[in-house]
Motif scaffolding. Structure first.
Motif, PDB file in Angstrom:
ATOM      1  N   ALA A 116       0.761  -1.429   0.098  1.00  0.00           N
ATOM      2  CA  ALA A 116       0.098   0.006   0.071  1.00  0.00           C
ATOM      3  C   ALA A 116       0.783   1.260   0.033  1.00  0.00           C
ATOM      4  O   ALA A 116       0.406   2.283  -0.247  1.00  0.00           O
ATOM      5  N   SER A 117       2.121   1.348   0.374  1.00  0.00           N
ATOM      6  CA  SER A 117       3.031   2.521   0.378  1.00  0.00           C
ATOM      7  C   SER A 117       4.483   2.052   0.455  1.00  0.00           C
ATOM      8  O   SER A 117       4.632   0.677   0.393  1.00  0.00           O
ATOM      9  N   ASP A 118       5.492   2.698   0.369  1.00  0.00           N
ATOM     10  CA  ASP A 118       6.695   2.323   0.595  1.00  0.00           C
ATOM     11  C   ASP A 118       7.255   1.658   1.682  1.00  0.00           C
ATOM     12  O   ASP A 118       7.936   0.782   1.589  1.00  0.00           O
ATOM     13  N   ASP A 119       6.614   1.817   2.712  1.00  0.00           N
ATOM     14  CA  ASP A 119       6.966   1.364   4.033  1.00  0.00           C
ATOM     15  C   ASP A 119       6.276   0.073   4.181  1.00  0.00           C
ATOM     16  O   ASP A 119       6.894  -1.022   4.805  1.00  0.00           O
ATOM     17  N   ASP A 120       5.280  -0.370   3.229  1.00  0.00           N
ATOM     18  CA  ASP A 120       4.711  -1.603   3.336  1.00  0.00           C
ATOM     19  C   ASP A 120       5.270  -2.391   2.324  1.00  0.00           C
ATOM     20  O   ASP A 120       4.872  -3.796   2.301  1.00  0.00           O
ATOM     21  N   ARG A 121       6.327  -2.016   1.623  1.00  0.00           N
ATOM     22  CA  ARG A 121       7.223  -3.110   0.667  1.00  0.00           C
ATOM     23  C   ARG A 121       8.006  -4.206   1.395  1.00  0.00           C
ATOM     24  O   ARG A 121       8.688  -4.930   0.578  1.00  0.00           O
TER      25      ARG A 121
ATOM     26  N   GLY B 115      10.379  -5.239  -3.600  1.00  0.00           N
ATOM     27  CA  GLY B 115      10.406  -5.325  -2.285  1.00  0.00           C
ATOM     28  C   GLY B 115      11.580  -4.901  -1.247  1.00  0.00           C
ATOM     29  O   GLY B 115      12.620  -4.678  -2.116  1.00  0.00           O
ATOM     30  N   THR B 116      11.382  -4.567  -0.416  1.00  0.00           N
ATOM     31  CA  THR B 116      12.674  -4.231   0.699  1.00  0.00           C
ATOM     32  C   THR B 116      13.029  -5.209   1.531  1.00  0.00           C
ATOM     33  O   THR B 116      13.965  -4.710   2.428  1.00  0.00           O
ATOM     34  N   ALA B 117      12.763  -6.392   1.301  1.00  0.00           N
ATOM     35  CA  ALA B 117      13.062  -7.339   2.116  1.00  0.00           C
ATOM     36  C   ALA B 117      14.585  -7.591   1.660  1.00  0.00           C
ATOM     37  O   ALA B 117      15.152  -7.599   0.686  1.00  0.00           O
ATOM     38  N   PRO B 118      15.476  -8.010   2.607  1.00  0.00           N
ATOM     39  CA  PRO B 118      17.191  -8.187   2.300  1.00  0.00           C
ATOM     40  C   PRO B 118      17.277  -9.351   1.346  1.00  0.00           C
ATOM     41  O   PRO B 118      16.474 -10.375   1.158  1.00  0.00           O
TER      42      PRO B 118
END
Length: 237
Positions: free
Chosen positions: A213-218, A227-230
């Protein structure tokens, strides 16, 4: 007689309906209606075993999951795990756990295994332990790969627990059994299992009906899907 497992399943299904979780199971026909089988799944959340067990419901099977001994020692989860006849894994006495799982398989049970051993924080398939392959080969039963995607949005390593989160889609995909020809090493078959699990996981990730839903939710998407998962290497460290 199963006194604990059916009520636990009924309670879980009631909670899923209350939360309006959108659960989709694909490939349940690959789980045999009778006889032993090893069900090998990827691991993205602390809730995976609940949803993986749902995949066996169309075949009217109960899955006996292998789980770390500390879960059985807990005052709340312990009696439930023992009542559902799951299999404790004591890393200091691995032979006993392997023997218990083999006996269950030879007795016609479906045994659930997470061959990554721990949750994948990269949300990709980590390097696998060879136990799932060795179990299936020793007991002479099918090795069935499966992938689950979605429960990590409710409870996973390194993120706040949101067990009351509503309307979360959960996709479960079961693949065809892996052939276990003689003369092929456990390492080679484990590499094949990883390839199958990665393919199933990629399929459910790409078919998932929601986006962040947002950058923080990636955070709940793997890096290769934006996504922002490592990355896997960083997650391993």
């Amino acid at each position: 007689m199963e006194l604990v497992y059916p009520p636990v399943i009924a309670f879980a299904k009631t909670m899923f309906r209350a939360l309006d979780l959108r659960i989709q199971i694909d490939g349940a026909e690959h789980i045999p209606a009778e006889g032993g089988a090893v069900l090998a799944s990827n691991h993205v959340s602390y809730l995976d075993f609940i949803f993986c067990g749902l995949a066996a419901q169309p075949a009217k099977r109960l899955v006996r999951f292998m789980a770390k001994k500390s879960v059985f020692d807990h005052k709340i989860s312990g009696p439930l795990m023992r009542g559902m006849r799951h299999i404790p894994v004591d890393r200091d006495a691995g032979a006993g756990s392997f023997r218990a799982a083999t006996n269950a398989l030879k007795g016609g049970e479906v045994v659930g295994v997470f061959p990554e051993a721990t949750i994948s924080e990269s949300f990709t398939v980590k390097e696998l332990k060879s136990g799932a392959v060795r179990l299936a080969r020793t007991a002479k039963v099918p090795l069935i790969p499966m992938a689950v995607w979605g429960p990590h949005r409710m409870w996973t390593k390194g993120h706040p627990k949101e067990l009351t989160k509503r309307h979360v889609p959960v996709l479960i995909k079961v693949g065809e059994a892996i052939e276990m020809p003689k003369g092929v090493s456990p390492d080679a078959l484990t590499a094949l299992l990883k390839e199958r699990l990665s393919g199933l996981l990629d399929a459910v990730q790409r078919a998932y009906p929601e986006k962040p839903a947002s950058d923080d939710d990636r955070w709940w998407l793997p890096a290769h899907l934006g996504g922002t998962a490592p990355l896997p290497q960083a997650a391993a460290v």
